[in-house]
Design a protein around this motif. Structure first.
Motif, PDB file in Angstrom:
ATOM      1  N   ILE A 176       0.807  -1.190   0.061  1.00  0.00           N
ATOM      2  CA  ILE A 176       0.058   0.017  -0.011  1.00  0.00           C
ATOM      3  C   ILE A 176       0.889   1.241   0.038  1.00  0.00           C
ATOM      4  O   ILE A 176       1.985   1.419   0.860  1.00  0.00           O
ATOM      5  N   GLU A 177       0.412   2.232  -0.824  1.00  0.00           N
ATOM      6  CA  GLU A 177       1.335   3.343  -0.984  1.00  0.00           C
ATOM      7  C   GLU A 177       0.403   4.578  -0.987  1.00  0.00           C
ATOM      8  O   GLU A 177      -0.568   4.851  -1.419  1.00  0.00           O
ATOM      9  N   ALA A 178       0.892   5.671   0.173  1.00  0.00           N
ATOM     10  CA  ALA A 178       0.253   6.644   0.441  1.00  0.00           C
ATOM     11  C   ALA A 178       0.625   7.659  -0.566  1.00  0.00           C
ATOM     12  O   ALA A 178       1.734   7.865  -1.125  1.00  0.00           O
ATOM     13  N   THR A 179      -0.610   8.292  -1.179  1.00  0.00           N
ATOM     14  CA  THR A 179      -0.250   9.414  -1.977  1.00  0.00           C
ATOM     15  C   THR A 179      -1.174  10.670  -1.722  1.00  0.00           C
ATOM     16  O   THR A 179      -2.298  10.769  -1.240  1.00  0.00           O
ATOM     17  N   THR A 180      -0.642  11.637  -2.389  1.00  0.00           N
ATOM     18  CA  THR A 180      -1.374  13.120  -1.986  1.00  0.00           C
ATOM     19  C   THR A 180      -2.344  13.397  -3.157  1.00  0.00           C
ATOM     20  O   THR A 180      -3.191  14.433  -3.280  1.00  0.00           O
ATOM     21  N   HIS A 181      -1.993  12.650  -4.154  1.00  0.00           N
ATOM     22  CA  HIS A 181      -2.641  12.743  -5.433  1.00  0.00           C
ATOM     23  C   HIS A 181      -4.283  12.390  -5.389  1.00  0.00           C
ATOM     24  O   HIS A 181      -4.960  12.450  -6.524  1.00  0.00           O
ATOM     25  N   LEU A 182      -4.607  11.522  -4.600  1.00  0.00           N
ATOM     26  CA  LEU A 182      -6.042  11.144  -4.272  1.00  0.00           C
ATOM     27  C   LEU A 182      -6.646  11.473  -3.151  1.00  0.00           C
ATOM     28  O   LEU A 182      -5.920  11.965  -2.235  1.00  0.00           O
ATOM     29  N   ASN A 183      -7.885  12.097  -3.169  1.00  0.00           N
ATOM     30  CA  ASN A 183      -8.447  12.455  -1.976  1.00  0.00           C
ATOM     31  C   ASN A 183      -9.893  11.807  -1.586  1.00  0.00           C
ATOM     32  O   ASN A 183     -10.415  12.150  -0.770  1.00  0.00           O
ATOM     33  N   THR A 184     -10.025  10.537  -2.252  1.00  0.00           N
ATOM     34  CA  THR A 184     -11.183   9.616  -2.034  1.00  0.00           C
ATOM     35  C   THR A 184     -10.798   8.203  -2.086  1.00  0.00           C
ATOM     36  O   THR A 184      -9.701   7.735  -2.680  1.00  0.00           O
ATOM     37  N   LEU A 185     -11.471   7.423  -1.579  1.00  0.00           N
ATOM     38  CA  LEU A 185     -11.358   6.061  -1.774  1.00  0.00           C
ATOM     39  C   LEU A 185     -12.188   5.640  -2.941  1.00  0.00           C
ATOM     40  O   LEU A 185     -12.600   4.091  -3.055  1.00  0.00           O
TER      41      LEU A 185
ATOM     42  N   MET B 193      -3.215   4.645  -2.051  1.00  0.00           N
ATOM     43  CA  MET B 193      -4.566   5.195  -1.278  1.00  0.00           C
ATOM     44  C   MET B 193      -4.201   6.727  -0.902  1.00  0.00           C
ATOM     45  O   MET B 193      -3.190   7.098  -0.559  1.00  0.00           O
ATOM     46  N   PRO B 194      -5.236   7.428  -0.507  1.00  0.00           N
ATOM     47  CA  PRO B 194      -4.917   8.759  -0.004  1.00  0.00           C
ATOM     48  C   PRO B 194      -4.149   8.998   1.171  1.00  0.00           C
ATOM     49  O   PRO B 194      -4.628   7.985   2.160  1.00  0.00           O
ATOM     50  N   CYS B 195      -3.435  10.055   1.516  1.00  0.00           N
ATOM     51  CA  CYS B 195      -3.009  10.174   2.746  1.00  0.00           C
ATOM     52  C   CYS B 195      -4.198  10.454   3.846  1.00  0.00           C
ATOM     53  O   CYS B 195      -5.117  10.967   3.303  1.00  0.00           O
ATOM     54  N   GLY B 196      -4.013   9.919   4.838  1.00  0.00           N
ATOM     55  CA  GLY B 196      -5.149   9.964   5.930  1.00  0.00           C
ATOM     56  C   GLY B 196      -6.073   8.665   5.961  1.00  0.00           C
ATOM     57  O   GLY B 196      -6.998   8.670   6.751  1.00  0.00           O
ATOM     58  N   THR B 197      -5.667   7.768   5.089  1.00  0.00           N
ATOM     59  CA  THR B 197      -6.295   6.564   5.155  1.00  0.00           C
ATOM     60  C   THR B 197      -5.830   5.755   6.298  1.00  0.00           C
ATOM     61  O   THR B 197      -4.751   5.650   6.666  1.00  0.00           O
ATOM     62  N   ILE B 198      -6.648   5.126   7.102  1.00  0.00           N
ATOM     63  CA  ILE B 198      -6.525   4.100   8.213  1.00  0.00           C
ATOM     64  C   ILE B 198      -6.903   2.631   7.665  1.00  0.00           C
ATOM     65  O   ILE B 198      -8.135   2.586   7.223  1.00  0.00           O
ATOM     66  N   ILE B 199      -6.040   1.659   8.007  1.00  0.00           N
ATOM     67  CA  ILE B 199      -6.251   0.299   7.343  1.00  0.00           C
ATOM     68  C   ILE B 199      -6.600  -0.511   8.402  1.00  0.00           C
ATOM     69  O   ILE B 199      -5.600  -0.789   9.281  1.00  0.00           O
TER      70      ILE B 199
ATOM     71  N   GLY C  11       4.089   9.047  -0.391  1.00  0.00           N
ATOM     72  CA  GLY C  11       5.115   7.881  -0.834  1.00  0.00           C
ATOM     73  C   GLY C  11       5.532   7.041   0.193  1.00  0.00           C
ATOM     74  O   GLY C  11       6.058   5.898  -0.212  1.00  0.00           O
ATOM     75  N   GLN C  12       4.850   7.025   1.362  1.00  0.00           N
ATOM     76  CA  GLN C  12       5.042   6.042   2.446  1.00  0.00           C
ATOM     77  C   GLN C  12       4.401   4.579   1.872  1.00  0.00           C
ATOM     78  O   GLN C  12       3.453   4.553   1.330  1.00  0.00           O
TER      79      GLN C  12
END
Ligand SMILES: Nc1nc2c(ncn2[C@@H]2O[C@H](COP(=O)(O)OP(=O)(O)OP(=O)(O)O)[C@@H](O)[C@H]2O)c(=O)[nH]1
Ligand SMILES: [Mg+2]
Length: 330
Positions: A46-55, A89-95, A111-112
């Motif tokens: 799973i990679e965090a990105t700031t380019h998405l803002n929804t799931l 997945m957008p930054c701020g997502t909790i899995i 990028g995480q």
């Protein structure tokens, strides 16, 4: 707070089976074992990105599988590793793992990357089982299976565009026309009592809109619903300020903008300084409204659009403009 949720199932790739083969060549009837190892299965990353803002991507596709490792082959050839599957997945997502609700990841920085399900290990080929007591091993490793996980994704939505305006300006009507959100719409003030979010989806981007209860003059003194809901649009990069255009000349329309501006300033100078686009609504009841646009723009010194949430005229332009501004900052 408003949230976006999705549940998905991921499965990493199985490890490839090791080969059990023997060296064969003309004149060498009994060659040694030469089975290669199987490849490892692909990981689910799973990679965090700031380019998405929804799931939104994960509402549509629920099952995600990484490729298995290929089996080993003769002549000590290794099987190829399965390709990893990277889910952005957008930054701020909790899995969370659904089974026990345990938090497996909390995406915070662009990028995480997290390996949420590692691929199975490839099995050993029979060449590896050769020993002094067993010159012709037939055994091989089967490879370990991939891991299957059911995950709940949870994202606190942050709107890109905050829709503000007096009660009855047509805020909820606009939200319902641009997105799948179905807010209550009625011909009396304070129809909206809770902030509502809507998502505009385009193949290349999504835009989150927030519709909040109407603000009136004196909101800072507790009039109307007060300005308690303004905090929901505090983090929006832009505000779409709607003004009921069914009555009044350009000066009166501009004055309505300024009245609300003053309320914003009393709540937060930062909010008042935010970029605004003016939207004159209810074009259908007053077709000459279009002619007031340049004057309203000049008086307010802001980009001004005009549309009808009832006939739909001008809506596409509003949508395109918002997508453009939020996408490119233009
Ligand atoms: N003719 C016409 N009526 C509209 C238009 N947009 C909204 N309305 C009407 O105006 C009234 C108020 O619309 P809403 O969308 O509920 O307004 P709002 O700004 O969300 O109002 P609050 O939630 O009370 O702040 C409803 O009766 C709508 O049908 C429009 O473009 N044309
Ligand atoms: Mg409303």
């Amino acid at each position: 707070m408003l949230r976006d949720e999705a549940t998905i199932q991921v499965r990493s790739g199985d490890g490839g089976r090791g080969a059990a083969t023997f060296y064969r060549e003309k004149f060498i009837p009994e060659g040694g074992p030469d089975g290669g190892d199987g490849g490892d299965g692909g990981d689910i990353i799973i990679e965090a990105t700031t380019h998405l803002n929804t799931l939104a991507l994960y509402w549509r596709k629920r099952k995600w599988r990484a490729k298995p490792g290929e089996p080993g082959m003769g002549k000590q050839c290794y099987g190829k590793d399965g390709i990893d599957l990277v889910l952005k997945m957008p930054c701020g997502t909790i899995i969370r793992r659904i089974e026990d609700n345990e938090i497996l990841a909390d995406l915070t920085t662009d990028g995480q990357r997290i390996i949420i399900a590692a691929g199975g290990k490839g099995g050993k080929g029979n060449a590896r089982f050769k020993s002094s007591v067993n010159q012709v091993p037939k055994q091989f490793g089967p490879g370990t299976p991939g891991v299957e996980l059911n995950l709940r994704l949870d994202l606190k939505l942050i709107a890109d565009v905050g829709i503000i305006g007096f009660p009855n300006a047509g805020k909820s009507t606009l939200l319902s026309r641009l997105s799948a959100a179905r807010p209550k719409i009625a011909p009396y003030p304070f129809t909206t009592l809770e902030p509502q979010l809507g998502v505009i989806e385009r193949p290349d981007r999504t835009l989150v809109l927030a519709d909040i209860p109407g603000i009136i003059e004196g909101a800072a003194d507790g009039k109307g619903l007060g300005h308690q809901f303004l905090r929901h649009v505090e983090r929006c990069p832009i505000l779409l300020h709607l003004v009921d255009g069914s009555e009044g000349d350009a000066a009166e329309l501009a004055e309505r903008v300024f009245v609300l501006d003053r309320e914003l300033a009393r709540f937060s100078p930062e909010l008042a300084a935010k970029r605004q686009i003016i939207g004159l609504t209810k074009l259908d009841v007053r077709p000459d409204l279009v002619e007031l646009v340049p004057d309203v723009a000049a008086l307010t010194k802001r980009e001004t659009l005009v549309f009808s949430g009832v006939s739909g005229e001008g809506l596409r332009a509003v949508e395109d403009r918002l997508l453009h501004i939020v996408g490119d900052g233009g």
